[in-house]
Design a protein around this motif. Structure first.
Motif, PDB file in Angstrom:
ATOM      1  N   SER A 183       7.109   3.910 -10.551  1.00  0.00           N
ATOM      2  CA  SER A 183       6.899   2.661  -9.820  1.00  0.00           C
ATOM      3  C   SER A 183       8.173   1.838  -9.770  1.00  0.00           C
ATOM      4  CB  SER A 183       5.785   1.839 -10.476  1.00  0.00           C
ATOM      5  OG  SER A 183       4.572   2.550 -10.425  1.00  0.00           O
ATOM      6  N   LEU A 184       8.878   1.793 -10.878  1.00  0.00           N
ATOM      7  CA  LEU A 184      10.151   1.071 -10.912  1.00  0.00           C
ATOM      8  C   LEU A 184      11.126   1.660  -9.896  1.00  0.00           C
ATOM      9  CD1 LEU A 184      12.085  -1.025 -12.206  1.00  0.00           C
ATOM     10  CD2 LEU A 184      12.722   0.766 -13.831  1.00  0.00           C
ATOM     11  N   GLY A 185      11.250   2.984  -9.894  1.00  0.00           N
ATOM     12  CA  GLY A 185      12.157   3.644  -8.958  1.00  0.00           C
ATOM     13  C   GLY A 185      11.782   3.404  -7.510  1.00  0.00           C
ATOM     14  N   VAL A 186      10.488   3.491  -7.210  1.00  0.00           N
ATOM     15  CA  VAL A 186      10.023   3.281  -5.844  1.00  0.00           C
ATOM     16  C   VAL A 186      10.312   1.851  -5.390  1.00  0.00           C
ATOM     17  CG1 VAL A 186       7.889   3.060  -4.482  1.00  0.00           C
ATOM     18  CG2 VAL A 186       8.307   5.120  -5.822  1.00  0.00           C
ATOM     19  N   VAL A 187      10.030   0.882  -6.244  1.00  0.00           N
ATOM     20  CA  VAL A 187      10.268  -0.520  -5.880  1.00  0.00           C
ATOM     21  C   VAL A 187      11.761  -0.788  -5.717  1.00  0.00           C
ATOM     22  CG1 VAL A 187      10.091  -2.907  -6.708  1.00  0.00           C
ATOM     23  CG2 VAL A 187       8.112  -1.375  -6.842  1.00  0.00           C
ATOM     24  N   LEU A 188      12.585  -0.251  -6.598  1.00  0.00           N
ATOM     25  CA  LEU A 188      14.033  -0.453  -6.473  1.00  0.00           C
ATOM     26  C   LEU A 188      14.574   0.184  -5.197  1.00  0.00           C
ATOM     27  CD1 LEU A 188      15.243  -0.020 -10.166  1.00  0.00           C
ATOM     28  CD2 LEU A 188      14.985  -2.148  -8.854  1.00  0.00           C
ATOM     29  N   LEU A 189      14.089   1.373  -4.844  1.00  0.00           N
ATOM     30  CA  LEU A 189      14.494   1.994  -3.576  1.00  0.00           C
ATOM     31  C   LEU A 189      14.088   1.121  -2.400  1.00  0.00           C
ATOM     32  CD1 LEU A 189      13.647   5.781  -4.050  1.00  0.00           C
ATOM     33  CD2 LEU A 189      15.920   4.771  -3.787  1.00  0.00           C
ATOM     34  N   TYR A 190      12.881   0.596  -2.444  1.00  0.00           N
ATOM     35  CA  TYR A 190      12.378  -0.256  -1.362  1.00  0.00           C
ATOM     36  C   TYR A 190      13.240  -1.510  -1.196  1.00  0.00           C
ATOM     37  CZ  TYR A 190       9.233  -3.426   1.116  1.00  0.00           C
ATOM     38  OH  TYR A 190       8.689  -4.313   2.005  1.00  0.00           O
ATOM     39  N   ILE A 191      13.606  -2.120  -2.318  1.00  0.00           N
ATOM     40  CA  ILE A 191      14.344  -3.383  -2.266  1.00  0.00           C
ATOM     41  C   ILE A 191      15.820  -3.176  -1.936  1.00  0.00           C
ATOM     42  CG2 ILE A 191      15.151  -5.349  -3.655  1.00  0.00           C
ATOM     43  CD1 ILE A 191      12.455  -5.153  -5.167  1.00  0.00           C
ATOM     44  N   TYR A 192      16.461  -2.239  -2.635  1.00  0.00           N
ATOM     45  CA  TYR A 192      17.915  -2.132  -2.555  1.00  0.00           C
ATOM     46  C   TYR A 192      18.437  -1.052  -1.605  1.00  0.00           C
ATOM     47  CZ  TYR A 192      17.847  -5.337  -6.447  1.00  0.00           C
ATOM     48  OH  TYR A 192      17.633  -6.430  -7.226  1.00  0.00           O
ATOM     49  N   LEU A 193      17.610  -0.084  -1.274  1.00  0.00           N
ATOM     50  CA  LEU A 193      18.031   0.980  -0.353  1.00  0.00           C
ATOM     51  C   LEU A 193      16.957   1.187   0.720  1.00  0.00           C
ATOM     52  CD1 LEU A 193      19.429   3.531  -2.949  1.00  0.00           C
ATOM     53  CD2 LEU A 193      20.765   2.116  -1.393  1.00  0.00           C
ATOM     54  N   PRO A 194      16.833   0.246   1.636  1.00  0.00           N
ATOM     55  CA  PRO A 194      15.772   0.354   2.648  1.00  0.00           C
ATOM     56  C   PRO A 194      15.873   1.602   3.512  1.00  0.00           C
ATOM     57  CG  PRO A 194      17.159  -1.594   3.028  1.00  0.00           C
ATOM     58  CD  PRO A 194      17.627  -0.952   1.767  1.00  0.00           C
ATOM     59  N   SER A 195      17.020   2.245   3.528  1.00  0.00           N
ATOM     60  CA  SER A 195      17.146   3.481   4.314  1.00  0.00           C
ATOM     61  C   SER A 195      16.295   4.612   3.708  1.00  0.00           C
ATOM     62  CB  SER A 195      18.614   3.907   4.402  1.00  0.00           C
ATOM     63  OG  SER A 195      19.131   4.188   3.122  1.00  0.00           O
ATOM     64  N   PHE A 196      15.818   4.444   2.471  1.00  0.00           N
ATOM     65  CA  PHE A 196      14.953   5.433   1.835  1.00  0.00           C
ATOM     66  C   PHE A 196      13.482   5.220   2.192  1.00  0.00           C
ATOM     67  CE2 PHE A 196      18.565   6.580  -0.648  1.00  0.00           C
ATOM     68  CZ  PHE A 196      18.300   7.855  -1.109  1.00  0.00           C
ATOM     69  N   PHE A 197      13.192   4.221   3.007  1.00  0.00           N
ATOM     70  CA  PHE A 197      11.795   3.944   3.351  1.00  0.00           C
ATOM     71  C   PHE A 197      11.085   5.153   3.962  1.00  0.00           C
ATOM     72  CE2 PHE A 197       8.236   2.190   5.750  1.00  0.00           C
ATOM     73  CZ  PHE A 197       7.618   1.474   4.742  1.00  0.00           C
ATOM     74  N   PRO A 198      11.713   5.943   4.854  1.00  0.00           N
ATOM     75  CA  PRO A 198      11.015   7.141   5.360  1.00  0.00           C
ATOM     76  C   PRO A 198      10.600   8.098   4.240  1.00  0.00           C
ATOM     77  CG  PRO A 198      12.877   6.641   6.758  1.00  0.00           C
ATOM     78  CD  PRO A 198      12.983   5.731   5.563  1.00  0.00           C
ATOM     79  N   PHE A 199      11.429   8.252   3.212  1.00  0.00           N
ATOM     80  CA  PHE A 199      11.075   9.087   2.052  1.00  0.00           C
ATOM     81  C   PHE A 199       9.853   8.509   1.339  1.00  0.00           C
ATOM     82  CE2 PHE A 199      11.620   9.724  -2.586  1.00  0.00           C
ATOM     83  CZ  PHE A 199      11.386  11.088  -2.622  1.00  0.00           C
ATOM     84  N   VAL A 210       0.846  -1.198   0.000  1.00  0.00           N
ATOM     85  CA  VAL A 210       0.000   0.000   0.000  1.00  0.00           C
ATOM     86  C   VAL A 210       0.881   1.248   0.000  1.00  0.00           C
ATOM     87  CG1 VAL A 210      -1.676   1.341   1.350  1.00  0.00           C
ATOM     88  CG2 VAL A 210      -1.985  -1.125   1.051  1.00  0.00           C
ATOM     89  N   ILE A 211       1.922   1.248   0.811  1.00  0.00           N
ATOM     90  CA  ILE A 211       2.850   2.383   0.866  1.00  0.00           C
ATOM     91  C   ILE A 211       3.523   2.586  -0.491  1.00  0.00           C
ATOM     92  CG2 ILE A 211       5.051   3.171   1.862  1.00  0.00           C
ATOM     93  CD1 ILE A 211       3.989   1.936   4.539  1.00  0.00           C
ATOM     94  N   LEU A 212       3.956   1.510  -1.122  1.00  0.00           N
ATOM     95  CA  LEU A 212       4.600   1.617  -2.436  1.00  0.00           C
ATOM     96  C   LEU A 212       3.633   2.159  -3.489  1.00  0.00           C
ATOM     97  CD1 LEU A 212       6.675  -1.693  -2.531  1.00  0.00           C
ATOM     98  CD2 LEU A 212       7.500   0.617  -2.061  1.00  0.00           C
ATOM     99  N   VAL A 213       2.403   1.700  -3.463  1.00  0.00           N
ATOM    100  CA  VAL A 213       1.401   2.176  -4.422  1.00  0.00           C
ATOM    101  C   VAL A 213       1.155   3.672  -4.241  1.00  0.00           C
ATOM    102  CG1 VAL A 213      -1.050   2.038  -5.047  1.00  0.00           C
ATOM    103  CG2 VAL A 213       0.284  -0.051  -4.747  1.00  0.00           C
ATOM    104  N   LEU A 214       0.940   4.082  -3.006  1.00  0.00           N
ATOM    105  CA  LEU A 214       0.680   5.505  -2.750  1.00  0.00           C
ATOM    106  C   LEU A 214       1.901   6.370  -3.050  1.00  0.00           C
ATOM    107  CD1 LEU A 214      -1.452   5.185   0.490  1.00  0.00           C
ATOM    108  CD2 LEU A 214      -2.236   5.965  -1.760  1.00  0.00           C
ATOM    109  N   ALA A 215       3.090   5.878  -2.741  1.00  0.00           N
ATOM    110  CA  ALA A 215       4.312   6.630  -3.043  1.00  0.00           C
ATOM    111  C   ALA A 215       4.484   6.770  -4.553  1.00  0.00           C
ATOM    112  CB  ALA A 215       5.527   5.941  -2.422  1.00  0.00           C
ATOM    113  N   SER A 216       4.204   5.721  -5.308  1.00  0.00           N
ATOM    114  CA  SER A 216       4.296   5.786  -6.765  1.00  0.00           C
ATOM    115  C   SER A 216       3.286   6.775  -7.332  1.00  0.00           C
ATOM    116  CB  SER A 216       4.046   4.411  -7.384  1.00  0.00           C
ATOM    117  OG  SER A 216       5.034   3.509  -7.005  1.00  0.00           O
TER     118      SER A 216
END
Length: 114
Positions: A79-95, A10-16
């Motif tokens: 969406s691609l960018g958001v998912v890649l940030l989520y997977i590979y750079l979890p420190s970006f989760f607050p963003f 849900v967070i990824l969808v809304l962020a995208s």
């Protein structure tokens, strides 16, 4: 395969959603679009505003302008960018969370507008 909790999805969808709207429509990011396209509005006989998009240049510049004017196209890349940030750079989760909250607020506001 990557397991994603439903709340994270849900967070990824809304962020995208919010990132896409930020890139395609918001005034604050017009500097990204301005080298590639110009958007103008004219009033028709019925008093409605009609949007006109003029793409600049040829080749790659024109292609980027067409891409930046397409909500669906930018949505795929966002969406691609958001998912890649989520997977590979979890420190970006607050963003991503901030984008998601802003996306939810924007969605609610658009549904409650008169």
């Amino acid at each position: 395969m990557i397991a994603i909790e439903w709340i994270d999805l849900v967070i990824l969808v809304l962020a995208s959603y919010r990132l896409t709207r930020l890139i395609v429509f918001d005034e604050i990011t017009s500097f990204i679009r301005s080298p590639f396209l110009t958007v103008s509005y004219k009033e028709n006989d019925a008093g409605q505003l009609i949007e006109s998009v003029e793409f600049k240049g040829d080749g790659f510049r024109n292609w980027v302008g067409r891409l930046l004017s397409c909500y669906w196209c930018v949505g795929i890349w966002s969406s691609l960018g958001v998912v890649l940030l989520y997977i590979y750079l979890p420190s970006f989760f607050p963003f991503l969370l901030i984008l998601a909250v802003a996306g939810a607020a924007a969605f609610i506001q658009s549904k409650t507008e008169y």
